[in-house]
Design a protein around this motif. Sequence first.
Motif, PDB file in Angstrom:
ATOM      1  N   MET A   1     -12.886  -6.473 -14.519  1.00 33.65           N
ATOM      2  CA  MET A   1     -13.723  -5.285 -14.417  1.00 33.65           C
ATOM      3  C   MET A   1     -12.825  -4.045 -14.480  1.00 33.65           C
ATOM      4  SD  MET A   1     -16.578  -4.543 -11.620  1.00 33.65           S
ATOM      5  CE  MET A   1     -17.175  -2.938 -11.318  1.00 33.65           C
ATOM      6  N   PRO A   2     -13.233  -3.045 -15.256  1.00 35.20           N
ATOM      7  CA  PRO A   2     -12.404  -1.842 -15.383  1.00 35.20           C
ATOM      8  C   PRO A   2     -12.297  -1.095 -14.059  1.00 35.20           C
ATOM      9  CG  PRO A   2     -14.427  -1.638 -16.677  1.00 35.20           C
ATOM     10  CD  PRO A   2     -14.426  -2.987 -16.072  1.00 35.20           C
ATOM     11  N   GLN A   3     -11.188  -0.438 -13.898  1.00 33.35           N
ATOM     12  CA  GLN A   3     -10.910   0.363 -12.709  1.00 33.35           C
ATOM     13  C   GLN A   3     -11.489   1.754 -12.900  1.00 33.35           C
ATOM     14  OE1 GLN A   3      -8.078  -0.587 -10.419  1.00 33.35           O
ATOM     15  NE2 GLN A   3      -8.009   1.294  -9.285  1.00 33.35           N
ATOM     16  N   ALA A   4     -12.142   2.281 -11.866  1.00 35.50           N
ATOM     17  CA  ALA A   4     -12.659   3.651 -11.923  1.00 35.50           C
ATOM     18  C   ALA A   4     -11.575   4.629 -11.474  1.00 35.50           C
ATOM     19  CB  ALA A   4     -13.888   3.787 -11.036  1.00 35.50           C
ATOM     20  N   LEU A   5     -11.589   5.809 -12.039  1.00 38.90           N
ATOM     21  CA  LEU A   5     -10.654   6.855 -11.640  1.00 38.90           C
ATOM     22  C   LEU A   5     -10.979   7.246 -10.199  1.00 38.90           C
ATOM     23  CD1 LEU A   5      -8.362   8.652 -12.736  1.00 38.90           C
ATOM     24  CD2 LEU A   5     -10.115  10.320 -13.328  1.00 38.90           C
ATOM     25  N   PRO A   6     -10.013   7.117  -9.269  1.00 42.68           N
ATOM     26  CA  PRO A   6     -10.317   7.385  -7.861  1.00 42.68           C
ATOM     27  C   PRO A   6     -10.547   8.858  -7.568  1.00 42.68           C
ATOM     28  CG  PRO A   6      -7.990   6.859  -8.128  1.00 42.68           C
ATOM     29  CD  PRO A   6      -8.644   6.680  -9.469  1.00 42.68           C
ATOM     30  N   PHE A   7     -11.327   9.105  -6.527  1.00 46.05           N
ATOM     31  CA  PHE A   7     -11.603  10.462  -6.037  1.00 46.05           C
ATOM     32  C   PHE A   7     -12.072  11.397  -7.143  1.00 46.05           C
ATOM     33  CE2 PHE A   7      -7.927   8.947  -3.406  1.00 46.05           C
ATOM     34  CZ  PHE A   7      -8.676   8.636  -2.283  1.00 46.05           C
ATOM     35  N   SER A   8     -13.023  10.910  -7.955  1.00 43.17           N
ATOM     36  CA  SER A   8     -13.442  11.709  -9.108  1.00 43.17           C
ATOM     37  C   SER A   8     -14.932  12.037  -9.140  1.00 43.17           C
ATOM     38  CB  SER A   8     -13.066  10.980 -10.409  1.00 43.17           C
ATOM     39  OG  SER A   8     -13.764   9.752 -10.506  1.00 43.17           O
ATOM     40  N   GLU A   9     -15.665  11.635  -8.111  1.00 43.61           N
ATOM     41  CA  GLU A   9     -17.115  11.834  -8.177  1.00 43.61           C
ATOM     42  C   GLU A   9     -17.641  12.700  -7.048  1.00 43.61           C
ATOM     43  OE1 GLU A   9     -19.420   8.361  -8.804  1.00 43.61           O
ATOM     44  OE2 GLU A   9     -17.907   7.442 -10.063  1.00 43.61           O
ATOM     45  N   GLY A  10     -18.551  13.574  -7.410  1.00 38.48           N
ATOM     46  CA  GLY A  10     -19.307  14.359  -6.439  1.00 38.48           C
ATOM     47  C   GLY A  10     -18.460  15.099  -5.430  1.00 38.48           C
ATOM     48  N   GLU A  11     -18.883  14.994  -4.171  1.00 42.30           N
ATOM     49  CA  GLU A  11     -18.215  15.729  -3.103  1.00 42.30           C
ATOM     50  C   GLU A  11     -16.880  15.118  -2.716  1.00 42.30           C
ATOM     51  OE1 GLU A  11     -20.595  17.159   0.015  1.00 42.30           O
ATOM     52  OE2 GLU A  11     -22.287  17.550  -1.289  1.00 42.30           O
ATOM     53  N   THR A  12     -16.611  13.887  -3.144  1.00 43.81           N
ATOM     54  CA  THR A  12     -15.325  13.258  -2.830  1.00 43.81           C
ATOM     55  C   THR A  12     -14.281  13.539  -3.904  1.00 43.81           C
ATOM     56  OG1 THR A  12     -15.933  11.179  -3.902  1.00 43.81           O
ATOM     57  CG2 THR A  12     -16.447  11.385  -1.560  1.00 43.81           C
ATOM     58  N   SER A  13     -14.645  14.325  -4.921  1.00 43.08           N
ATOM     59  CA  SER A  13     -13.715  14.600  -6.013  1.00 43.08           C
ATOM     60  C   SER A  13     -12.541  15.446  -5.538  1.00 43.08           C
ATOM     61  CB  SER A  13     -14.423  15.315  -7.160  1.00 43.08           C
ATOM     62  OG  SER A  13     -13.493  15.580  -8.195  1.00 43.08           O
ATOM     63  N   LEU A  14     -11.356  14.984  -5.866  1.00 43.78           N
ATOM     64  CA  LEU A  14     -10.135  15.728  -5.557  1.00 43.78           C
ATOM     65  C   LEU A  14      -9.463  16.209  -6.838  1.00 43.78           C
ATOM     66  CD1 LEU A  14      -8.682  13.490  -2.706  1.00 43.78           C
ATOM     67  CD2 LEU A  14      -9.916  15.639  -2.494  1.00 43.78           C
ATOM     68  N   ILE A  15     -10.171  16.111  -7.962  1.00 43.11           N
ATOM     69  CA  ILE A  15      -9.635  16.576  -9.232  1.00 43.11           C
ATOM     70  C   ILE A  15      -9.797  18.092  -9.300  1.00 43.11           C
ATOM     71  CG2 ILE A  15      -9.903  16.508 -11.737  1.00 43.11           C
ATOM     72  CD1 ILE A  15     -10.750  13.596 -11.457  1.00 43.11           C
ATOM     73  N   SER A  16      -8.729  18.763  -9.636  1.00 39.24           N
ATOM     74  CA  SER A  16      -8.730  20.219  -9.696  1.00 39.24           C
ATOM     75  C   SER A  16      -9.698  20.738 -10.755  1.00 39.24           C
ATOM     76  CB  SER A  16      -7.317  20.713 -10.026  1.00 39.24           C
ATOM     77  OG  SER A  16      -7.333  22.083 -10.344  1.00 39.24           O
ATOM     78  N   GLN A  17     -10.352  21.843 -10.442  1.00 39.72           N
ATOM     79  CA  GLN A  17     -11.222  22.478 -11.433  1.00 39.72           C
ATOM     80  C   GLN A  17     -10.403  23.121 -12.539  1.00 39.72           C
ATOM     81  OE1 GLN A  17     -14.023  25.069  -9.511  1.00 39.72           O
ATOM     82  NE2 GLN A  17     -15.146  23.368  -8.626  1.00 39.72           N
ATOM     83  N   GLY A  18      -9.093  23.172 -12.371  1.00 41.32           N
ATOM     84  CA  GLY A  18      -8.202  23.685 -13.410  1.00 41.32           C
ATOM     85  C   GLY A  18      -7.827  22.628 -14.437  1.00 41.32           C
ATOM     86  N   SER A  19      -8.334  21.400 -14.287  1.00 37.31           N
ATOM     87  CA  SER A  19      -8.082  20.356 -15.283  1.00 37.31           C
ATOM     88  C   SER A  19      -8.711  20.773 -16.604  1.00 37.31           C
ATOM     89  CB  SER A  19      -8.653  19.020 -14.809  1.00 37.31           C
ATOM     90  OG  SER A  19      -8.003  18.589 -13.634  1.00 37.31           O
ATOM     91  N   THR A  20      -8.057  20.438 -17.710  1.00 34.85           N
ATOM     92  CA  THR A  20      -8.528  20.933 -19.005  1.00 34.85           C
ATOM     93  C   THR A  20      -8.801  19.809 -19.995  1.00 34.85           C
ATOM     94  OG1 THR A  20      -6.257  21.189 -19.797  1.00 34.85           O
ATOM     95  CG2 THR A  20      -7.285  23.113 -18.772  1.00 34.85           C
ATOM     96  N   ARG A  21      -9.722  20.092 -20.906  1.00 27.57           N
ATOM     97  CA  ARG A  21     -10.080  19.154 -21.967  1.00 27.57           C
ATOM     98  C   ARG A  21      -9.627  19.704 -23.311  1.00 27.57           C
ATOM     99  NH1 ARG A  21     -16.173  17.871 -24.110  1.00 27.57           N
ATOM    100  NH2 ARG A  21     -15.734  19.544 -25.538  1.00 27.57           N
ATOM    101  N   GLN A  22      -9.112  18.816 -24.152  1.00 30.41           N
ATOM    102  CA  GLN A  22      -8.753  19.174 -25.525  1.00 30.41           C
ATOM    103  C   GLN A  22      -9.494  18.217 -26.451  1.00 30.41           C
ATOM    104  OE1 GLN A  22      -4.616  18.562 -26.435  1.00 30.41           O
ATOM    105  NE2 GLN A  22      -4.844  19.243 -28.539  1.00 30.41           N
ATOM    106  N   ARG A  23     -10.139  18.747 -27.487  1.00 32.51           N
ATOM    107  CA  ARG A  23     -10.822  17.920 -28.486  1.00 32.51           C
ATOM    108  C   ARG A  23      -9.850  17.668 -29.626  1.00 32.51           C
ATOM    109  NH1 ARG A  23     -15.382  14.757 -29.611  1.00 32.51           N
ATOM    110  NH2 ARG A  23     -16.507  16.106 -28.208  1.00 32.51           N
ATOM    111  N   VAL A  24      -9.670  16.405 -29.990  1.00 28.59           N
ATOM    112  CA  VAL A  24      -8.785  16.015 -31.088  1.00 28.59           C
ATOM    113  C   VAL A  24      -9.653  15.506 -32.232  1.00 28.59           C
ATOM    114  CG1 VAL A  24      -6.910  14.483 -31.790  1.00 28.59           C
ATOM    115  CG2 VAL A  24      -6.949  15.408 -29.467  1.00 28.59           C
ATOM    116  N   ASN A  25      -9.370  15.980 -33.442  1.00 24.26           N
ATOM    117  CA  ASN A  25     -10.096  15.564 -34.643  1.00 24.26           C
ATOM    118  C   ASN A  25      -9.098  14.937 -35.607  1.00 24.26           C
ATOM    119  OD1 ASN A  25     -12.729  16.904 -34.011  1.00 24.26           O
ATOM    120  ND2 ASN A  25     -11.400  18.687 -34.000  1.00 24.26           N
ATOM    121  N   ARG A  26      -9.211  13.628 -35.801  1.00 23.44           N
ATOM    122  CA  ARG A  26      -8.306  12.949 -36.728  1.00 23.44           C
ATOM    123  C   ARG A  26      -8.897  13.016 -38.135  1.00 23.44           C
ATOM    124  NH1 ARG A  26      -8.748   8.248 -33.690  1.00 23.44           N
ATOM    125  NH2 ARG A  26      -9.416   7.291 -35.612  1.00 23.44           N
ATOM    126  N   VAL A  27      -8.081  13.430 -39.093  1.00 25.87           N
ATOM    127  CA  VAL A  27      -8.527  13.492 -40.486  1.00 25.87           C
ATOM    128  C   VAL A  27      -7.463  12.899 -41.395  1.00 25.87           C
ATOM    129  CG1 VAL A  27      -9.998  15.520 -40.186  1.00 25.87           C
ATOM    130  CG2 VAL A  27      -7.633  15.823 -40.848  1.00 25.87           C
TER     131      VAL A  27
END
Length: 119
Positions: A1-27
Motif C-alpha cells: 500500500m502506498p505511503q501517504a505524505l505525513p502531516f499534509s491534511e487539514g488542520e494537522t498540515s505542517l506543510i508551509s504555505q510558501g511551498s510552490t508548484r511548477q508545471r512542466v510541459n514535455r515536448v
Amino acid sequence: MPQALPFSEGETSLISQGSTRQRVNRVLSAQFADGYSQEAPDGINPNYDVWNITYVPLNASERATVWAALDAVGASDYLTWQPPGSATSKKWKVVKDSVSETPVSGDLYTVSFQLRQVF
C-alpha cells in the motif's frame, strides 16, 4: 500500500504555505535547416507538476515521522498526496537528492524536498 505524505491534511498540515508548484510541459521538438520547427506533446502525460515542499518547524517527533516516510519510499517508490487546489489525491515521487534539513532553533527543524507527479 502506498505511503501517504505525513502531516499534509487539514488542520494537522505542517506543510508551509510558501511551498510552490511548477508545471512542466514535455515536448518533442524538431528544428529544420530552413528555420522551421515543429513541436508535439511527448507521450500521453506530457504535463506534470513538481512541488517544492517545505515543512514548517518540526519538533523531534514530527521530524522523525517525516524522515521515516521519506526513507521508506526513497527515490524509487511513491507517496500519495492531495496538493492544494486539487480535488483528488495523486502519486508523487521524491526527486533524487532534493531532501534537505535546516535547524531553526533549539530542537526545531525545517525539512524541504521536491515531489514530482507520476502516473
